[in-house]
Motif scaffolding. Structure first.
Motif, PDB file in Angstrom:
ATOM      1  N   LYS A  28       1.198  -1.213  -0.090  1.00 55.10           N
ATOM      2  CA  LYS A  28      -0.077   0.111   0.326  1.00 55.10           C
ATOM      3  C   LYS A  28       0.542   1.249  -0.411  1.00 55.10           C
ATOM      4  O   LYS A  28       2.059   1.457   1.242  1.00 55.10           O
ATOM      5  CB  LYS A  28      -1.130   0.191   1.515  1.00 55.10           C
ATOM      6  CG  LYS A  28      -1.458   1.310   1.273  1.00 55.10           C
ATOM      7  CD  LYS A  28      -2.735   1.065   2.712  1.00 55.10           C
ATOM      8  CE  LYS A  28      -3.888  -0.020   2.676  1.00 55.10           C
ATOM      9  NZ  LYS A  28      -4.149   0.015   3.778  1.00 55.10           N
ATOM     10  N   LYS A  43      -0.873   8.948 -10.316  1.00 59.55           N
ATOM     11  CA  LYS A  43      -1.781   7.383  -9.486  1.00 59.55           C
ATOM     12  C   LYS A  43      -2.141   7.124 -10.810  1.00 59.55           C
ATOM     13  O   LYS A  43      -2.110   5.597 -11.271  1.00 59.55           O
ATOM     14  CB  LYS A  43      -2.784   8.138  -9.134  1.00 59.55           C
ATOM     15  CG  LYS A  43      -3.192   6.840  -8.182  1.00 59.55           C
ATOM     16  CD  LYS A  43      -4.444   7.346  -7.432  1.00 59.55           C
ATOM     17  CE  LYS A  43      -5.141   5.734  -7.049  1.00 59.55           C
ATOM     18  NZ  LYS A  43      -6.448   6.700  -5.838  1.00 59.55           N
ATOM     19  N   HIS A  52      -2.604   5.940  -2.974  1.00 56.31           N
ATOM     20  CA  HIS A  52      -3.242   7.181  -2.121  1.00 56.31           C
ATOM     21  C   HIS A  52      -2.346   7.804  -2.265  1.00 56.31           C
ATOM     22  O   HIS A  52      -1.586   8.042  -2.127  1.00 56.31           O
ATOM     23  CB  HIS A  52      -3.499   6.508  -1.485  1.00 56.31           C
ATOM     24  CG  HIS A  52      -4.742   5.085  -1.040  1.00 56.31           C
ATOM     25  ND1 HIS A  52      -5.799   5.156  -1.451  1.00 56.31           N
ATOM     26  CD2 HIS A  52      -3.763   3.645  -0.481  1.00 56.31           C
ATOM     27  CE1 HIS A  52      -5.821   3.175  -0.958  1.00 56.31           C
ATOM     28  NE2 HIS A  52      -4.986   2.839  -1.009  1.00 56.31           N
ATOM     29  N   TYR A  75      -5.218   5.001   7.104  1.00 52.36           N
ATOM     30  CA  TYR A  75      -4.367   4.003   6.780  1.00 52.36           C
ATOM     31  C   TYR A  75      -3.501   2.587   7.191  1.00 52.36           C
ATOM     32  O   TYR A  75      -3.106   1.889   7.101  1.00 52.36           O
ATOM     33  CB  TYR A  75      -3.435   4.070   5.267  1.00 52.36           C
ATOM     34  CG  TYR A  75      -4.079   5.227   4.088  1.00 52.36           C
ATOM     35  CD1 TYR A  75      -4.967   4.715   3.138  1.00 52.36           C
ATOM     36  CD2 TYR A  75      -3.979   6.387   4.468  1.00 52.36           C
ATOM     37  CE1 TYR A  75      -6.043   5.343   2.432  1.00 52.36           C
ATOM     38  CE2 TYR A  75      -4.707   7.118   3.224  1.00 52.36           C
ATOM     39  CZ  TYR A  75      -6.014   6.431   2.156  1.00 52.36           C
ATOM     40  OH  TYR A  75      -6.548   6.959   1.680  1.00 52.36           O
TER      41      TYR A  75
END
Length: 228
Positions: A28, A43, A52, A75
């Motif tokens: 992530k 992105k 993100h 997160y």
């Protein structure tokens, strides 16, 4: 458990390739950048990756704190921090201004320190963390610190910061290292640079994935140790 990575200056150049590299490995990734629209545009390249965008302004400490606090709430703890964002001005000692020096120190030292202060306590508590400070041989005494003055001095300070904090946490499974990406063809490096952003990103990605027996408080280029 999937690790969470924060990359500053993640919307272009070396940072963008660092984001891509971690995303391709299934991590992530929080793509940190000053301009959210530029981050969202970057992105689009990360098809299928868990990426993100978070807004980070290294010139605004309060904004940094608030943004990282929100990111951690959404997160979870940040396991890998890549302090990649950079600033370069070509001035020498005769023409450099105090503003140039302050800006370079803010981007290369004070901002990274603020981020480290926010993520390191959880790394220590979890007994796992990796911090990579993207530096330069221009900041190495072994290389005579012979680049543009604001850039060289601030990168030397970033190297010193790396060693100081690594020594303080060396009994934990937190690894803090610095690396030089080399002369990379980016907006900062210029069109004549010989290296691709992908090549410049390789060592940063590798250092972020070190195992518990990996080095700490060390300076690298191309996964090889350099002298400070």
């Amino acid at each position: 458990m999937t690790s969470t990575v924060l990359v500053t200056g993640g919307n272009r150049g070396i940072g963008r390739e660092i984001v891509r590299g971690y995303a391709q490995q299934g991590l992530k990734v929080l793509l940190g950048c000053r301009n959210e629209d530029e981050g969202l545009e970057a992105k689009k390249d990360m098809v299928g990756g868990d990426v993100h965008v978070i807004t980070l302004d290294l010139n605004n400490e309060q904004q940094l704190i608030e943004s990282v606090t929100r990111a951690q709430a959404v997160y979870g703890d940040i396991d890998i921090l890549i302090n990649n964002a950079g600033f370069l001005t070509e001035h020498n000692w005769q023409s450099v201004t105090t503003e140039d020096m302050q800006h370079a120190m803010q981007v290369h030292v004070y901002g990274p320190l603020s981020l480290i202060q926010q993520v390191l306590p959880a790394m220590i508590e979890n007994n796992y963390g990796r911090i990579v400070n993207v530096s330069s041989t221009y900041g190495a005494f072994d290389q005579e610190i012979n680049g543009p003055i604001a850039y060289s001095i601030s990168k030397a300070a970033l190297n010193a910061l790396t060693v100081n904090i690594a020594q303080d946490v060396d009994k934990t499974n937190v690894k803090i290292n610095a690396m030089s990406p080399g002369w990379v063809h980016t907006r900062l490096g210029g069109k004549d640079a010989s290296r691709t952003p992908q090549k410049g990103a390789e060592t940063a990605i590798w250092l972020g994935l070190l195992d518990k027996d990996g080095p700490t408080g060390t300076f690298f280029k191309d996964k090889q140790i350099l002298s400070w």
